[in-house]
Enzyme design. Structure first.
Site, PDB file in Angstrom:
ATOM      1  CD  GLU A  84      -3.015   0.829   0.318  1.00 51.03           C
ATOM      2  OE1 GLU A  84      -4.172   1.723   0.957  1.00 51.03           O
ATOM      3  OE2 GLU A  84      -2.992   0.210  -0.346  1.00 51.03           O
ATOM      4  CG  ASP A  85       1.012   2.782   3.501  1.00 50.64           C
ATOM      5  OD1 ASP A  85       0.422   2.877   2.802  1.00 50.64           O
ATOM      6  OD2 ASP A  85       1.074   2.579   4.389  1.00 50.64           O
TER       7      ASP A  85
END
Ligand code: MN
Length: 715
Positions: A84-85
């Protein structure tokens, strides 16, 4: 840099200490590699609190390590935010740590992307996605719940608004899921933290009250505890006895639900007795029942009949000293483990056994997820689905028996119909009566614990819409709705078929004898996937059977006559008997013999204009769906025509006119005066005619009337 390395090392060491209690060196090494990747990937990122981001995934992993979860789950926890990051992709994870870990991380990331909105529809849709993710591997939700738990533990650094949103979502969605999966320890902490974040004042007032009440009760509590210990010892039972306290949020909920003050909700002593094996549980029960009298009707044997989430325990309530009720739970250590960790207990890393058999909690959770998927397939829309799921998320069960002695668990308030659907969808769909403990009872009867149920079915019986008023299980509800929907569907298909067959007889055609290719061609043109869908549309009145029949007839004719006319050019023959689906335009009032054009208008069928009508502009021709139409030879019926008649102002002139129309076999429908002076009057007259020839003979006859100065057909 050295400082940073030292930080990294010490951060991992805290996790390592947990892991060493139950994992071997190789696993810890693999987990360390996952940690290195995550630490590199998150480097430079900070949490809201200012700490390096990597502290969060490591804390999540530590929560799972405290549950002794398997190495894959631990790695997934450490890596749960890298997709996600950070720049890391799934392929890299699969490559380095295996498909299983990569899939887990991917599943958790998908759950993370789900933003629970306040809008019910969005929330329902998101929940649906979550169920699908869980269905793949339940560990996804265990990792996600740990992630959420750590986020709840570190809420303080967030803004007020964000804190409230996350707390609300936790109470609405995550705590009930933890409950449903039997992860009680998670649920309690999620609820109490959610409660404190959402209602800080209420929570702290309640906390103080609990502390104060505990002080007041201390003496009595000690007294009861000693009594229990002594009586167990006398019976030769080795057991651990612990005082139990309700957690804040459950006290709060009880106060709300029962509208009771704190003093009454909290007026209970509760103990848990943990023993070595199942057999001992029942002996311990006998021992405490010997000490204080049990409250009738409060004993529950969740060992013989476990709860849906796999929970097992004996529950009883005793009349304590001064009449204070004492709640007792008795269970084995293993049952306690399941009660606290539920589904997560299945993935406990077992060092000394090769046992891979899924345990009961796991099987039940699987069954639940399977049921959810079935429900979402049946539900018409996400809202309907979430409504069904909500019923399912807050279970309070009754247990009943099938005639063969199998135990069925149903939510409290369930009826015979719910039972029938729980047995099998077909049983539910065809049930007509129920026998409860061998006596006939209405299907709406609410079930009670311990009853034996037999469902009477009849072939051809069908669900009743009224059942929706009393069923409580999602399964029954969604199946009944599903049946009713398909029922309406099959009824409209059969009506559509009748309409189309009737329309086809006008063309001397029989639907079943039309070549499948011809039908397929037509379906393609009309953009319908199947004939049934088209028939349904006809049955529901969204399509004209006449038009479809006309089109089919045209195709059959063009097939047979080797396509003399271009496809779609075969004119629709107007018989004059089409009824509601055909309208003649009021502007030009076409009659048989006039060249005509048809326009298809949604919901109204066909509108017929004269070709010469000035209202048919070019853009109307472009915009609307034009149908080629032509009058049938010997077309039936009467048609309205408007005439403009100039009449000399003579006595009895109108009467003579009326007689002339009548003699020409026409009726006057309406007369209005257009203008009038002392010499003459002009009238608009609406009459009935059969066709153009008829009109011509009428005009001829009317022109012979002496006062008539001029007569023309107005357009
Ligand atoms: Mn996270």
């Amino acid at each position: 840099m050295a400082l940073f390395d030292r930080f990294r090392g010490s951060l991992f060491n805290s996790l390592k200490a947990d892991l060493e209690t139950y994992l071997d060196k190789d696993h810890i090494k693999a987990i360390y590699e996952a940690y290195q990747l995550a630490a590199d990937a998150h480097e430079g990122q900070k949490r809201q609190s200012g700490e390096p981001y990597i502290t969060h995934p490591v804390s999540v992993a530590r929560i799972l390590a405290s549950l002794h979860l398997d190495p894959q789950s631990i790695m997934a926890a450490i890596l749960h935010d890298v997709l996600e990051d950070t720049q890391t992709d799934k392929a890299t994870l699969a490559d380095r740590f295996g498909e299983e870990v990569a899939d887990l991380v991917d599943g958790v990331s998908k759950l993370t992307q789900i933003q629970f909105q306040t809008k019910a529809e969005a929330q329902a849709e998101n929940f649906r996605k979550m169920v699908l993710a869980m269905a793949h591997d339940i560990r996804v939700i265990i990792v996600k719940l740990s992630d959420r738990l750590h986020n709840m533990r570190t809420l303080e650094s967030l803004s007020n608004e964000k804190r409230r949103r996350i707390a609300q979502e936790t109470l609405d969605i995550y705590a009930p899921i933890a409950n449903r999966l039997g992860m009680n320890a998670f649920r309690v902490e999620l609820e109490d933290r959610g409660f404190a974040a959402l209602y800080p004042v209420r929570s702290s007032v309640l906390k103080r009250s609990v502390r104060k009440a505990r002080g007041n009760k201390r003496q009595l509590l000690k007294h009861i505890e000693h009594g229990i210990r002594d009586s167990l010892k006398e019976a030769g039972i080795e057991a651990e006895v612990v005082g139990r306290e309700k957690h804040l949020f459950s006290i709060y909920k009880k106060m709300l639900k029962k509208q009771l003050p704190f003093s009454e909700v909290n007026d209970v002593f509760a103990f848990r007795i943990i023993v070595d094996k199942t057999d001992t549980c029942y002996r311990a029960l006998g021992s405490v029942h010997n000490l204080y009298k049990p409250v009738p009707g409060r004993f529950k044997d969740y060992i013989a009949i476990p709860k849906a989430n796999g929970y097992q325990s004996l529950h009883t309530v005793l009349f304590g000293p001064h009449g204070a009720p004492i709640e007792i739970q008795i269970r084995t250590r293993e049952m306690h483990q399941t009660a606290e960790n539920g589904i997560a207990a299945h993935w406990l890393y077992k060092t000394n056994t090769s046992e891979k058999e899924p345990d009961r909690a796991h099987l039940r959770a699987r069954g639940w997820v399977k049921g959810l998927i079935e429900m979402q397939e049946n539900a018409g829309n996400p809202l309907e689905f979430i409504e069904n799921v909500k019923i399912d998320l807050f279970p309070d069960e009754v247990y009943v028996f099938t005639p063969t002695g199998n135990i069925m668990e149903l939510p409290a308030g369930a009826t015979a119909v719910d039972f029938a659907y729980a047995v099998h969808t077909d049983v539910g769909n065809s049930c007509i009566a129920a026998k409860i403990d061998r006596h006939l009872a209405p299907l709406s009867t609410r079930l009670r614990n311990g009853q034996t149920l037999e469902i009477v079915t009849a072939p051809g019986a069908r669900p009743n819409p009224a059942w929706l008023n009393f069923v409580v299980t999602g399964k029954a509800r969604s199946n009944i709705r599903h049946f009713l929907k398909s029922q309406q569907r099959s009824e409209s298909i059969s009506l559509g078929r009748r309409l189309l067959e009737k329309a086809l007889t006008n063309h001397s055609l029989v639907l079943d004898q039309i070549e499948p290719e011809v039908i397929q061609d037509m379906l393609t043109i009309f953009k319908f996937k199947t004939l049934d869908i088209l028939l349904q549309e006809i049955g529901l009145g969204n399509r004209s059977a006449l038009l479809v029949a006309r089109d089919l007839a045209g195709r059959v004719a063009s097939e047979q006559s080797d396509a003399l006319l271009e496809e779609g050019q075969t004119p629709l023959v107007i018989r004059g008997t089409e009824g509601m689906v055909l309208t003649y335009a009021k502007c030009c009032r076409p009659i048989p013999g006039d060249p005509i054009l048809g326009f298809l208008s949604a919901g109204k069928g066909i509108l017929i204009h004269a070709e010469t009508c000035p209202k048919i502009s070019q853009d109307k021709l472009d915009r609307e769906k034009v149908i080629h139409v032509q009058w049938e030879e010997g077309v039936q019926g009467t048609f309205e025509v408007e005439l403009k008649v100039q009449l000399a102002n003579e006595r009895g002139a109108l009467a003579q006119l009326a007689i002339a129309f009548s003699e020409a076999e026409s009726n006057i429908d309406n007369i209005s005066t257009e203008s009038r002076d002392c010499q003459q009057s002009t009238f608009n007259i609406l009459i009935n005619v059969k066709n153009r020839r008829h009109l011509a003979s009428i005009l001829r006859r009317v022109r012979k009337v002496k006062p008539v100065i001029r007569i023309i057909r107005s357009r």
